[in-house]
Design a protein around this motif. Sequence first.
Motif, PDB file in Angstrom:
ATOM      1  N   ILE A  15       0.817  -1.210   0.000  1.00 26.57           N
ATOM      2  CA  ILE A  15       0.000   0.000   0.000  1.00 26.57           C
ATOM      3  C   ILE A  15       0.850   1.259   0.000  1.00 26.57           C
ATOM      4  CG2 ILE A  15      -1.972  -1.105   1.111  1.00 26.57           C
ATOM      5  CD1 ILE A  15      -1.064   0.177   3.736  1.00 26.57           C
ATOM      6  N   GLN A  16       2.091   1.158   0.494  1.00 20.88           N
ATOM      7  CA  GLN A  16       2.948   2.334   0.496  1.00 20.88           C
ATOM      8  C   GLN A  16       3.504   2.638  -0.891  1.00 20.88           C
ATOM      9  OE1 GLN A  16       3.401  -0.537   1.839  1.00 20.88           O
ATOM     10  NE2 GLN A  16       5.527  -1.145   2.014  1.00 20.88           N
ATOM     11  N   CYS A  17       3.273   1.747  -1.847  1.00 23.80           N
ATOM     12  CA  CYS A  17       3.683   1.987  -3.232  1.00 23.80           C
ATOM     13  C   CYS A  17       2.462   2.028  -4.146  1.00 23.80           C
ATOM     14  CB  CYS A  17       4.657   0.900  -3.695  1.00 23.80           C
ATOM     15  SG  CYS A  17       6.238   0.919  -2.832  1.00 23.80           S
ATOM     16  N   GLN A  18       1.333   2.477  -3.602  1.00 25.15           N
ATOM     17  CA  GLN A  18       0.077   2.366  -4.333  1.00 25.15           C
ATOM     18  C   GLN A  18       0.003   3.280  -5.549  1.00 25.15           C
ATOM     19  OE1 GLN A  18      -3.066   3.309  -1.638  1.00 25.15           O
ATOM     20  NE2 GLN A  18      -2.208   5.265  -1.030  1.00 25.15           N
ATOM     21  N   LEU A  19       0.745   4.379  -5.578  1.00 20.54           N
ATOM     22  CA  LEU A  19       0.718   5.229  -6.768  1.00 20.54           C
ATOM     23  C   LEU A  19       1.373   4.517  -7.948  1.00 20.54           C
ATOM     24  CD1 LEU A  19       1.608   8.771  -5.352  1.00 20.54           C
ATOM     25  CD2 LEU A  19      -0.646   7.806  -5.833  1.00 20.54           C
ATOM     26  N   ALA A  20       2.464   3.834  -7.680  1.00 18.23           N
ATOM     27  CA  ALA A  20       3.194   3.151  -8.752  1.00 18.23           C
ATOM     28  C   ALA A  20       2.477   1.903  -9.243  1.00 18.23           C
ATOM     29  CB  ALA A  20       4.601   2.785  -8.274  1.00 18.23           C
ATOM     30  N   LEU A  21       1.641   1.317  -8.390  1.00 19.10           N
ATOM     31  CA  LEU A  21       1.009   0.039  -8.728  1.00 19.10           C
ATOM     32  C   LEU A  21      -0.513   0.147  -8.710  1.00 19.10           C
ATOM     33  CD1 LEU A  21       3.293  -2.293  -6.568  1.00 19.10           C
ATOM     34  CD2 LEU A  21       3.398  -1.952  -9.043  1.00 19.10           C
ATOM     35  N   SER A  22      -1.043   1.261  -9.203  1.00 20.81           N
ATOM     36  CA  SER A  22      -2.476   1.495  -9.030  1.00 20.81           C
ATOM     37  C   SER A  22      -3.312   1.348 -10.290  1.00 20.81           C
ATOM     38  CB  SER A  22      -2.703   2.895  -8.447  1.00 20.81           C
ATOM     39  OG  SER A  22      -2.136   3.872  -9.302  1.00 20.81           O
ATOM     40  N   THR A  23      -2.734   1.565 -11.456  1.00 22.14           N
ATOM     41  CA  THR A  23      -3.525   1.533 -12.685  1.00 22.14           C
ATOM     42  C   THR A  23      -2.752   0.869 -13.815  1.00 22.14           C
ATOM     43  OG1 THR A  23      -2.699   3.626 -13.599  1.00 22.14           O
ATOM     44  CG2 THR A  23      -4.549   3.769 -12.061  1.00 22.14           C
ATOM     45  N   ARG A  24      -3.467   0.626 -14.889  1.00 20.68           N
ATOM     46  CA  ARG A  24      -2.848   0.084 -16.100  1.00 20.68           C
ATOM     47  C   ARG A  24      -1.744   1.019 -16.601  1.00 20.68           C
ATOM     48  NH1 ARG A  24      -5.104   0.574 -21.589  1.00 20.68           N
ATOM     49  NH2 ARG A  24      -4.381  -1.135 -22.917  1.00 20.68           N
ATOM     50  N   LYS A  25      -1.962   2.324 -16.468  1.00 18.78           N
ATOM     51  CA  LYS A  25      -0.984   3.306 -16.929  1.00 18.78           C
ATOM     52  C   LYS A  25       0.281   3.288 -16.075  1.00 18.78           C
ATOM     53  CE  LYS A  25      -4.370   6.567 -18.848  1.00 18.78           C
ATOM     54  NZ  LYS A  25      -3.839   6.559 -20.218  1.00 18.78           N
ATOM     55  N   SER A  26       0.109   3.322 -14.754  1.00 21.45           N
ATOM     56  CA  SER A  26       1.289   3.380 -13.883  1.00 21.45           C
ATOM     57  C   SER A  26       2.080   2.080 -13.944  1.00 21.45           C
ATOM     58  CB  SER A  26       0.879   3.693 -12.440  1.00 21.45           C
ATOM     59  OG  SER A  26       0.112   2.650 -11.880  1.00 21.45           O
ATOM     60  N   ILE A  27       1.394   0.950 -14.030  1.00 20.11           N
ATOM     61  CA  ILE A  27       2.093  -0.337 -14.122  1.00 20.11           C
ATOM     62  C   ILE A  27       2.847  -0.434 -15.445  1.00 20.11           C
ATOM     63  CG2 ILE A  27       1.793  -2.851 -14.189  1.00 20.11           C
ATOM     64  CD1 ILE A  27      -0.673  -2.432 -12.356  1.00 20.11           C
ATOM     65  N   SER A  28       2.296   0.164 -16.492  1.00 19.77           N
ATOM     66  CA  SER A  28       3.001   0.199 -17.780  1.00 19.77           C
ATOM     67  C   SER A  28       4.296   0.990 -17.659  1.00 19.77           C
ATOM     68  CB  SER A  28       2.103   0.821 -18.857  1.00 19.77           C
ATOM     69  OG  SER A  28       0.937   0.046 -19.072  1.00 19.77           O
ATOM     70  N   LEU A  29       4.264   2.083 -16.890  1.00 25.50           N
ATOM     71  CA  LEU A  29       5.473   2.883 -16.680  1.00 25.50           C
ATOM     72  C   LEU A  29       6.474   2.131 -15.811  1.00 25.50           C
ATOM     73  CD1 LEU A  29       7.070   5.427 -17.113  1.00 25.50           C
ATOM     74  CD2 LEU A  29       5.702   6.558 -15.339  1.00 25.50           C
ATOM     75  N   VAL A  30       5.979   1.386 -14.830  1.00 26.56           N
ATOM     76  CA  VAL A  30       6.868   0.530 -14.034  1.00 26.56           C
ATOM     77  C   VAL A  30       7.602  -0.440 -14.957  1.00 26.56           C
ATOM     78  CG1 VAL A  30       6.936  -1.377 -12.372  1.00 26.56           C
ATOM     79  CG2 VAL A  30       5.618   0.671 -11.849  1.00 26.56           C
ATOM     80  N   LYS A  31       6.867  -1.002 -15.908  1.00 32.72           N
ATOM     81  CA  LYS A  31       7.494  -1.954 -16.836  1.00 32.72           C
ATOM     82  C   LYS A  31       8.579  -1.285 -17.667  1.00 32.72           C
ATOM     83  CE  LYS A  31       5.332  -3.656 -20.513  1.00 32.72           C
ATOM     84  NZ  LYS A  31       4.460  -4.512 -21.358  1.00 32.72           N
ATOM     85  N   ASP A  32       8.320  -0.056 -18.122  1.00 27.50           N
ATOM     86  CA  ASP A  32       9.329   0.672 -18.899  1.00 27.50           C
ATOM     87  C   ASP A  32      10.612   0.858 -18.090  1.00 27.50           C
ATOM     88  OD1 ASP A  32       7.501   1.032 -21.015  1.00 27.50           O
ATOM     89  OD2 ASP A  32       6.717   2.870 -20.117  1.00 27.50           O
ATOM     90  N   ILE A  33      10.452   1.316 -16.840  1.00 29.91           N
ATOM     91  CA  ILE A  33      11.612   1.592 -15.995  1.00 29.91           C
ATOM     92  C   ILE A  33      12.303   0.292 -15.599  1.00 29.91           C
ATOM     93  CG2 ILE A  33      12.359   2.591 -13.791  1.00 29.91           C
ATOM     94  CD1 ILE A  33      10.047   4.591 -14.072  1.00 29.91           C
ATOM     95  N   TRP A  34      11.502  -0.741 -15.318  1.00 32.69           N
ATOM     96  CA  TRP A  34      12.076  -2.057 -14.989  1.00 32.69           C
ATOM     97  C   TRP A  34      12.962  -2.561 -16.123  1.00 32.69           C
ATOM     98  CZ3 TRP A  34      10.847  -6.551 -17.861  1.00 32.69           C
ATOM     99  CH2 TRP A  34      11.432  -7.725 -17.385  1.00 32.69           C
ATOM    100  N   LEU A  35      12.469  -2.460 -17.345  1.00 30.34           N
ATOM    101  CA  LEU A  35      13.236  -2.958 -18.485  1.00 30.34           C
ATOM    102  C   LEU A  35      14.536  -2.176 -18.650  1.00 30.34           C
ATOM    103  CD1 LEU A  35      13.264  -4.958 -20.847  1.00 30.34           C
ATOM    104  CD2 LEU A  35      12.170  -3.195 -22.247  1.00 30.34           C
ATOM    105  N   ALA A  36      14.466  -0.852 -18.432  1.00 32.39           N
ATOM    106  CA  ALA A  36      15.669  -0.026 -18.551  1.00 32.39           C
ATOM    107  C   ALA A  36      16.694  -0.379 -17.481  1.00 32.39           C
ATOM    108  CB  ALA A  36      15.297   1.451 -18.459  1.00 32.39           C
TER     109      ALA A  36
END
Length: 238
Positions: free
Chosen positions: A41-62
């Motif tokens: 829950i303390q990371c809920q902004l990063a893991l809250s929507t299809r959009k934010s999770i897509s950005l997590v994937k971009d940064i993860w891959l980099a």
Amino acid sequence: MIVNGIEIDLANLEKPLLLVSEEDELLFLQLIQPTIEQELIQCQLALSTRKSISLVKDIWLAMYRDREKLYINSGHAMLYPIRLILFELVTQAEYFQRLAKKSRGDECLSLIYAVILLQFVLQWLKDRFSGNKEVYGALKRLYRVSDDELSKEPSCETREQKIAQAIAVKAIRFEVRENNQEFASLLYQSYNLIVFLHGKANEGDVKESILPSLRHLAEPLNLFYQERYTTNNPSFTG
């Protein structure tokens, strides 16, 4: 999968900003589902929507792969201007590059690093633009979604939404440039927190995953952020 009370198909996220292999697409899917199930829950902004999770994937891959050897998919990048500017701001920073060196080739570490970095950046932007209705309205779609937006692709967005995104991109770029030291400090402190958590996870004879450590750090993480990055805090020194 249910995320924040809304069904999200993790296999059908937004199109990636980077040219990515099917192997890495599958690997991310295998990693992100159990991560979300941890209910961080303390990371809920990063893991809250299809959009934010897509950005997590971009940064993860980099992080997982060498950013310098990856290519931006220009066709996709034009569809997601806010995702693109945030991706660029994070991945071009010195402390991102330091973390990437530590996590390159380690898919799990790369994911946790990506989640924490994005959480701090989104929280900072949320605080910065909470009083700017136009920019905040475009930005909050990264971490707040309604049912009728779930299947909406960028090509279906209205002209007003596209204009709002363009304004938000310009505002984000300006805000980071004008507060460059504070933004750099944000990433630096995120780096310090990650190093601290990584050290705690590896104490003793048995190495534990960082995920359980994070799960019980909601209050310390929020306090860590508020003490350093609350804009109205007169004692903020960066």
